[in-house]
Design a protein around this motif. Structure first.
Motif: not given
Length: 298
Positions: A37-39, A66-69, A105-112
């Motif tokens: 995701i997001l490279g 490691p992280c949690v999405l 860590l990072e908020p984002f939108t991925y494929r809506q």
């Protein structure tokens, strides 16, 4: 007007549920194991699904950690509600700063899909420890664990936040540390003066209604009530039923559990059977007094 055939409504609901299942399945395609995701975030596995979203364990390719999405995907509600839930949780995590709370860590939108990543909290949750690893906690150990959890709760209450979802699955134990995860139901009470019984739309889903009201109130007392139930689970981990007692089935926890009288009073206050506590620090001080009594009696 002609009445609808009796099968129409169930059939419509069936079709709607199938469409929703199909949409959820399509969503999973974009977040399946092995996806990058997001490279940056390499998905390792799905951790679980709740009422408001799906969580995945990832490896952050930038840091090697490691992280949690989390992908916001409420089972009920509109797109506007999804956005509201997303903004609530990301804003909350963004302003909290405590070792027992995951860092945003990072908020984002991925494929809506509204998504964000956060710190992975090492350790195991209490549900796993109690029911899968058969761990047991003495009265002393139970109170010590609850006291550490209350340090986290005391911090969030001091900045005007209430968690409202303290449960066995959301409390993580890692050595001497106790951590709190899943902030989807947490709310910022700054500048708000709600009735302590106020609930948000779609908030109560399943379970006993009266207990859900106590757990979901927009008031810090909801966290104390949940902690009372958590403490009971810990104390019952060492409980052995007396099969010879003819009245055992009619006994409550206060009769079944062989614990200090002050611990019983602590539980009654947490469960609002007696005058409830007002502050987390008051509970911590009471636990310290009980621990001292238990230590002195040994």
């Amino acid at each position: 007007m002609m009445a609808q055939p009796p099968y129409r409504k169930p059939f419509t609901l069936y079709i709607q549920s199938k469409i929703q299942s199909g949409l959820r399945f399509c969503s999973e395609i974009w977040f399946r194991q092995g996806t990058l995701i997001l490279g940056r975030y390499h998905i390792q596995q799905r951790l679980g699904r709740g009422n408001y979203g799906v969580a995945y364990l990832c490896k952050d390719q930038h840091t090697g950690q490691p992280c949690v999405l989390k992908r916001i995907s409420p089972l009920k509600g509109s797109k506007s509600r999804s956005r509201w839930i997303y903004d609530q949780e990301t804003n909350m995590l963004g302003r909290l700063n405590h070792l027992g709370i995951p860092t945003l860590l990072e908020p984002f939108t991925y494929r809506q899909h509204l998504s964000f990543t956060m710190q992975y909290m090492e350790g195991e949750n209490l549900a796993t420890l109690l029911f899968h690893k058969n761990c047991t906690y003495t009265e002393l150990e139970s109170l010590q664990l609850i006291s550490k959890l209350l340090e986290v709760i005391g911090y969030i209450h001091s900045v005007g936040v209430v968690h409202r979802d303290i449960s066995l699955t959301n409390v993580i134990v890692a050595g001497d540390m106790v951590k709190l995860i899943d902030w989807g139901l947490a709310r910022d009470l700054r500048g708000v003066t709600p009735n302590e019984n106020d609930l948000e739309p779609l908030e109560i889903e399943g379970g006993h209604a009266s207990e859900n009201v106590l757990r979901r109130r927009l008031h810090r007392s909801s966290d104390f009530y949940a902690i009372g139930h958590l403490l009971l689970f810990l104390l019952y981990s060492t409980y052995t039923e007396d099969k010879n007692a003819s009245t055992a089935k009619n006994m409550g926890w206060d009769e079944e559990l062989n614990i200090h009288p002050h611990t019983k009073r602590l539980l009654r206050c947490l469960l609002e059977m007696e005058q409830p506590f007002g502050q987390a620090q008051d509970i911590i001080l009471e636990i310290q007094r009980i621990l001292q009594s238990l230590t002195d009696s040994d």
